[in-house]
Design a protein around this motif. Structure first.
Motif, PDB file in Angstrom:
ATOM      1  N   GLY A   1       2.342  -3.301  11.755  1.00 10.13           N
ATOM      2  CA  GLY A   1       1.200  -2.412  11.595  1.00 10.13           C
ATOM      3  C   GLY A   1       0.549  -2.386  10.234  1.00 10.13           C
ATOM      4  N   VAL A   2       0.875  -3.355   9.351  1.00  8.52           N
ATOM      5  CA  VAL A   2       0.214  -3.394   8.045  1.00  8.52           C
ATOM      6  C   VAL A   2      -0.533  -4.721   7.883  1.00  8.52           C
ATOM      7  CG1 VAL A   2       1.959  -1.914   7.007  1.00  8.52           C
ATOM      8  CG2 VAL A   2       2.175  -4.384   6.803  1.00  8.52           C
ATOM      9  N   VAL A   3      -1.462  -4.734   6.951  1.00  6.96           N
ATOM     10  CA  VAL A   3      -2.256  -5.918   6.652  1.00  6.96           C
ATOM     11  C   VAL A   3      -1.684  -6.603   5.413  1.00  6.96           C
ATOM     12  CG1 VAL A   3      -4.559  -6.767   6.017  1.00  6.96           C
ATOM     13  CG2 VAL A   3      -4.324  -4.897   7.668  1.00  6.96           C
ATOM     14  N   GLU A   4      -1.724  -7.941   5.408  1.00  6.80           N
ATOM     15  CA  GLU A   4      -1.258  -8.685   4.245  1.00  6.80           C
ATOM     16  C   GLU A   4      -2.166  -9.869   3.975  1.00  6.80           C
ATOM     17  OE1 GLU A   4       2.208 -11.500   5.178  1.00  6.80           O
ATOM     18  OE2 GLU A   4       2.650  -9.730   6.393  1.00  6.80           O
ATOM     19  N   LYS A   5      -2.038 -10.444   2.756  1.00  8.09           N
ATOM     20  CA  LYS A   5      -2.890 -11.564   2.354  1.00  8.09           C
ATOM     21  C   LYS A   5      -2.389 -12.164   1.051  1.00  8.09           C
ATOM     22  CE  LYS A   5      -6.076  -9.385  -0.794  1.00  8.09           C
ATOM     23  NZ  LYS A   5      -5.811 -10.387  -1.843  1.00  8.09           N
TER      24      LYS A   5
ATOM     25  N   MET B   1       7.012   6.089  -3.967  1.00 17.26           N
ATOM     26  CA  MET B   1       5.897   5.444  -3.271  1.00 17.26           C
ATOM     27  C   MET B   1       5.621   6.185  -1.965  1.00 17.26           C
ATOM     28  SD  MET B   1       3.640   3.022  -3.172  1.00 17.26           S
ATOM     29  CE  MET B   1       4.224   1.893  -4.436  1.00 17.26           C
ATOM     30  N   ILE B   2       4.369   6.562  -1.736  1.00 19.20           N
ATOM     31  CA  ILE B   2       3.994   7.260  -0.508  1.00 19.20           C
ATOM     32  C   ILE B   2       3.905   6.267   0.639  1.00 19.20           C
ATOM     33  CG2 ILE B   2       2.143   8.513   0.660  1.00 19.20           C
ATOM     34  CD1 ILE B   2       1.543   9.934  -1.895  1.00 19.20           C
ATOM     35  N   THR B   3       4.650   6.548   1.721  1.00 17.45           N
ATOM     36  CA  THR B   3       4.613   5.694   2.899  1.00 17.45           C
ATOM     37  C   THR B   3       3.458   6.097   3.789  1.00 17.45           C
ATOM     38  OG1 THR B   3       6.030   7.151   4.192  1.00 17.45           O
ATOM     39  CG2 THR B   3       7.125   5.490   2.806  1.00 17.45           C
ATOM     40  N   ARG B   4       3.228   5.294   4.843  1.00 16.25           N
ATOM     41  CA  ARG B   4       2.166   5.649   5.785  1.00 16.25           C
ATOM     42  C   ARG B   4       2.450   6.980   6.452  1.00 16.25           C
ATOM     43  NH1 ARG B   4       2.162   1.076   9.742  1.00 16.25           N
ATOM     44  NH2 ARG B   4       4.225   0.707   8.919  1.00 16.25           N
ATOM     45  N   ARG B   5       3.731   7.231   6.737  1.00 19.45           N
ATOM     46  CA  ARG B   5       4.091   8.515   7.343  1.00 19.45           C
ATOM     47  C   ARG B   5       3.793   9.665   6.388  1.00 19.45           C
ATOM     48  NH1 ARG B   5       9.877   8.991  10.107  1.00 19.45           N
ATOM     49  NH2 ARG B   5       8.777   7.522  11.474  1.00 19.45           N
TER      50      ARG B   5
ATOM     51  N   ARG C   1       1.166   1.208   1.007  1.00 16.01           N
ATOM     52  CA  ARG C   1       0.090   2.198   1.115  1.00 16.01           C
ATOM     53  C   ARG C   1      -0.772   1.987   2.366  1.00 16.01           C
ATOM     54  NH1 ARG C   1      -2.441   5.203  -3.170  1.00 16.01           N
ATOM     55  NH2 ARG C   1      -1.084   4.105  -4.614  1.00 16.01           N
ATOM     56  N   CYS C   2      -0.818   0.745   2.850  1.00 14.69           N
ATOM     57  CA  CYS C   2      -1.675   0.388   3.986  1.00 14.69           C
ATOM     58  C   CYS C   2      -1.335   1.216   5.225  1.00 14.69           C
ATOM     59  CB  CYS C   2      -1.513  -1.104   4.293  1.00 14.69           C
ATOM     60  SG  CYS C   2      -2.410  -1.670   5.750  1.00 14.69           S
ATOM     61  N   ILE C   3      -2.368   1.740   5.898  1.00 12.89           N
ATOM     62  CA  ILE C   3      -2.172   2.517   7.121  1.00 12.89           C
ATOM     63  C   ILE C   3      -2.592   1.731   8.366  1.00 12.89           C
ATOM     64  CG2 ILE C   3      -2.386   4.752   5.965  1.00 12.89           C
ATOM     65  CD1 ILE C   3      -5.309   4.854   6.983  1.00 12.89           C
ATOM     66  N   GLY C   4      -2.962   0.472   8.191  1.00  8.25           N
ATOM     67  CA  GLY C   4      -3.268  -0.382   9.336  1.00  8.25           C
ATOM     68  C   GLY C   4      -4.571  -0.084  10.042  1.00  8.25           C
TER      69      GLY C   4
END
Length: 256
Positions: free
Chosen positions: A190-194, A1-5, A150-153
């Motif tokens: 720093g990430v979005v959730e729902k 899984m690709i992280t934000r970094r 995946r979210c970059i905020g």
């Protein structure tokens, strides 16, 4: 899984090579995060939708029981400051819930009700269109997903959502979880959730936590199945949806 970094590294590297954004997005598209589980025990539906019978919510405990079930299961942090709070499901009054379409002359009893709010899993979801890294995407069964890895905020999805259903983690969320559920992943700063319609339960053949906790006050099913229970109750009752004038086609219906 690709992280934000990892994403930032890919973006920087592709820019140096003159490859631009297309290369970056293509790299992300190789990730398996958007696959739907093929578990034969999964609930089967072409278009999941929810019906909330507002007449059956009589007390504050009726609402809190549903909210607690969702938030506890999904490790939603309990942050008192409204500027930083995170919520997957919550309540609001009639005028704010149906802003722009609230009927002025509706009964006093309806005007004084509280309404449960959550992600509407819209057919025409603006959050999906504006996400630059596809952290927000649609499953084939209509669920609007949020890939927190995946979210970059960037908060574009928050700006695009007309329902206020998305929350940004301004504070380290793990510091505000009183009782950790080890079966569901926690989030990071720093990430979005729902709300995700409890996709993890649907894929195991189970109903969403809020539906289970409501004890019949919330219904869930396949809107495209003419024989489904939710199709029957929608046909037999007066139902309204939030901000339909925007063309988002929300999939949460309220029985009035």
């Amino acid at each position: 899984m690709i992280t934000r970094r990892d994403f930032l590294k890919i973006a920087a590297f592709s820019s140096l090579l003159g490859l631009g954004g297309a290369f970056t997005i293509n790299a992300l598209e190789k990730e398996p995060g958007q696959k739907v589980l093929k578990d034969i025990k999964a609930l089967q539906g072409k278009r999941w939708a929810m019906v909330i019978d507002t007449r059956k919510f009589k007390t504050q405990e009726d609402f809190e029981k549903v909210i607690r079930a969702c938030h506890k299961a999904h490790n939603v942090p309990e942050i008192a400051n409204p500027l930083h709070e995170v919520k997957w499901i919550w309540t609001d009054d009639y005028e704010h819930t149906f802003a722009g379409t609230a009927e002025q002359y509706i009964s006093k009893e309806v005007k004084e009700r509280k309404f449960l709010l959550l992600c509407n899993h819209c057919d025409n979801a603006p959050c999906v269109r504006v996400c630059p890294v596809k952290a927000t995407f649609k499953r084939p069964d209509g669920i609007t997903m949020q890939d927190m890895h995946r979210c970059i905020g960037c908060k574009f999805c928050m700006a695009g959502c007309p329902y206020g259903a998305r929350n940004y983690n301004f504070l380290p969320p793990r510091d505000y979880i009183k009782e950790l559920n080890p079966e569901y992943p926690t989030r990071t700063l720093g990430v979005v959730e729902k709300c995700t319609f409890c996709n993890e339960r649907i894929d195991k053949g189970l109903l969403p936590y809020c539906v289970e906790a409501s004890e019949g006050k919330i219904l869930f099913g396949d809107l495209y199945d003419p024989k489904s229970e939710i199709r029957k109750v929608i046909a037999e009752n007066i139902v309204i949806r939030r901000k339909v004038e925007l063309g988002t086609q929300p999939m949460v219906f309220y029985i009035i």
